[in-house]
Write an enzyme that holds these catalytic residues in place. Structure first.
Site, PDB file in Angstrom:
ATOM      1  NE  ARG A  89      21.292 -13.134   5.352  1.00 28.43           N
ATOM      2  CZ  ARG A  89      21.196 -14.442   5.600  1.00 28.43           C
ATOM      3  NH1 ARG A  89      20.226 -15.171   5.074  1.00 28.43           N
ATOM      4  NH2 ARG A  89      22.098 -15.050   6.368  1.00 28.43           N
ATOM      5  CG  ASN A 283      21.145  -8.087  11.135  1.00 25.33           C
ATOM      6  OD1 ASN A 283      22.292  -8.062  10.718  1.00 25.33           O
ATOM      7  ND2 ASN A 283      20.108  -8.102  10.317  1.00 25.33           N
ATOM      8  CG  HIS A 334      20.647 -12.188   9.187  1.00 22.26           C
ATOM      9  ND1 HIS A 334      19.716 -11.837   8.226  1.00 22.26           N
ATOM     10  CD2 HIS A 334      20.578 -13.542   9.282  1.00 22.26           C
ATOM     11  CE1 HIS A 334      19.119 -12.924   7.768  1.00 22.26           C
ATOM     12  NE2 HIS A 334      19.635 -13.964   8.382  1.00 22.26           N
ATOM     13  CB  CYS A 335      23.412  -7.095   6.964  1.00 23.79           C
ATOM     14  SG  CYS A 335      21.978  -6.397   7.794  1.00 23.79           S
ATOM     15  CB  ILE A 336      28.226  -9.228   6.879  1.00 26.84           C
ATOM     16  CG1 ILE A 336      28.394 -10.003   8.190  1.00 26.84           C
ATOM     17  CG2 ILE A 336      28.153  -7.723   7.108  1.00 26.84           C
ATOM     18  CD1 ILE A 336      29.742  -9.789   8.876  1.00 26.84           C
TER      19      ILE A 336
END
Length: 346
Positions: A89, A283, A334-336
């Protein structure tokens, strides 16, 4: 509303999702087996439905890990590139339409304000272009004069950016610019008409300086899902209550109050040093036909969060994935991931 530059919202039709795979030299080395199993679960849910690009050190290793999903390999592209870590992300390219042309902005990723090594991750987008992953009509736009991560941006697709002052004004990102200077840069670069700055809200254990995607998310141009803490004894209560009050003062691009959907605060999770980890239901990843949502091995709160998010996405299935391993390195689902719009990659 017509914009010469558009940052499409996450619900815009997608061509592909990107993951960057854990490896023994990443910060996951001490729990590689556990986190790889989590990545496998995320990859499987994507592969069943959409195309997936995995940036990795060793394609053969990843192919072996995913072998039980071989029937979906027509959706899979493996790209070998050197990487420091796995947070796509934030090191991934930002897709925009610039005067109707497809474009990928490549901003500087500096490890969330010089906290972690990022020399390889900062080159991943250029690496994907060098391997001709993107369609020929997609341009690479070098924006290395500005530090910016995808987790800091929430676009309604109608000219509004939702973000946090804590992140975008942090001293180790773009300290040469004032708040007005950063706002001017973002409006010019993305064609935004306005920027909604959240001044409150944080998560203990978060390394990103309060990325918006951990706190409050657009679900459509009129709806924001956000984290709410009801426990007055929780350290997050005060800041998140102030965040909620500020969200209530915001209006959508038509001047109407947002439809606000509260997601529960995840139960407290601690690491081996008794430090609280940033578990957040905000997320989630919006895909073409489903929403992937992080779960944290707490059936009651996980299901409450799913039910709340379902109200924002009545037409989509909400698919929960246990992301307890991811928060050990202070991020979540979401971050990955990073999505690219349709026709950017075939």
């Amino acid at each position: 509303m017509a914009h010469s530059i558009l940052l499409p919202p996450e619900w815009y039709p997608q061509s592909v999702i990107q993951l960057t795979w854990p490896h023994p030299e990443s910060d996951w080395c001490y729990m590689l087996e556990e986190v790889t199993a989590c990545y496998m679960n995320v990859a499987a849910e994507i592969l069943k439905r959409q195309k997936l690009i995995i940036v990795c050190h060793n394609a053969a290793v990843v192919k072996h890990v995913l072998k039980e999903y071989e029937s979906f390999f027509s959706n899979l592209t493996l790209v070998e590139l050197p990487t420091n870590d796995t947070w796509a992300r934030d090191h991934g390219g930002i897709s925009v339409f610039h005067n109707g042309k497809k474009c990928i902005y490549d901003f500087t990723f500096n490890g969330w304000g010089l906290k972690f090594a990022s020399n390889f991750d900062n080159q991943i987008t250029r690496g994907l272009f060098s391997k001709h992953i993107f369609n020929d009509d997609v341009e690479l736009d070098n924006r290395k004069d500005f530090v910016l991560e995808g987790g800091a941006l929430e676009s309604d697709g109608k000219g509004t950016l939702l973000t946090t002052t804590e992140c975008l004004l942090s001293p180790n990102r773009n300290s040469y610019l004032s708040k007005d200077g950063i706002e001017d840069y973002l409006k010019e670069t993305f064609g935004f008409d306005r920027i909604l700055w959240l001044d409150h809200g944080y998560l203990a254990g978060d390394d990103t300086d309060s990325h918006i995607d951990t706190l409050a998310r657009y679900c459509d141009e009129h709806t924001i899902a956000y984290i709410k803490c009801d426990d007055k004894n929780d350290e997050h209560y005060g800041a998140l209550a102030k965040m909620e009050e500020q969200l209530k003062t915001f209006s959508d691009y038509k001047g109407k109050p947002y439809n606000l959907i509260a997601l529960p605060m995840a139960k407290a999770v601690y690491d081996e040093d008794n430090e609280r980890l940033p578990a957040t239901y905000a997320n989630f990843l919006i895909m073409n036909n489903v929403v992937l949502m992080p779960f944290y091995n707490d059936a009651e709160t996980d299901e409450e969060a799913r039910a709340q998010l379902q109200m924002a996405f009545p037409e989509k299935d909400i698919v929960g994935i246990d992301c307890s391993p991811l928060i050990r390195q202070h991020g979540s689902l979401h971050c990955i991931t990073m999505q690219y719009p349709e026709n950017f990659i075939d």
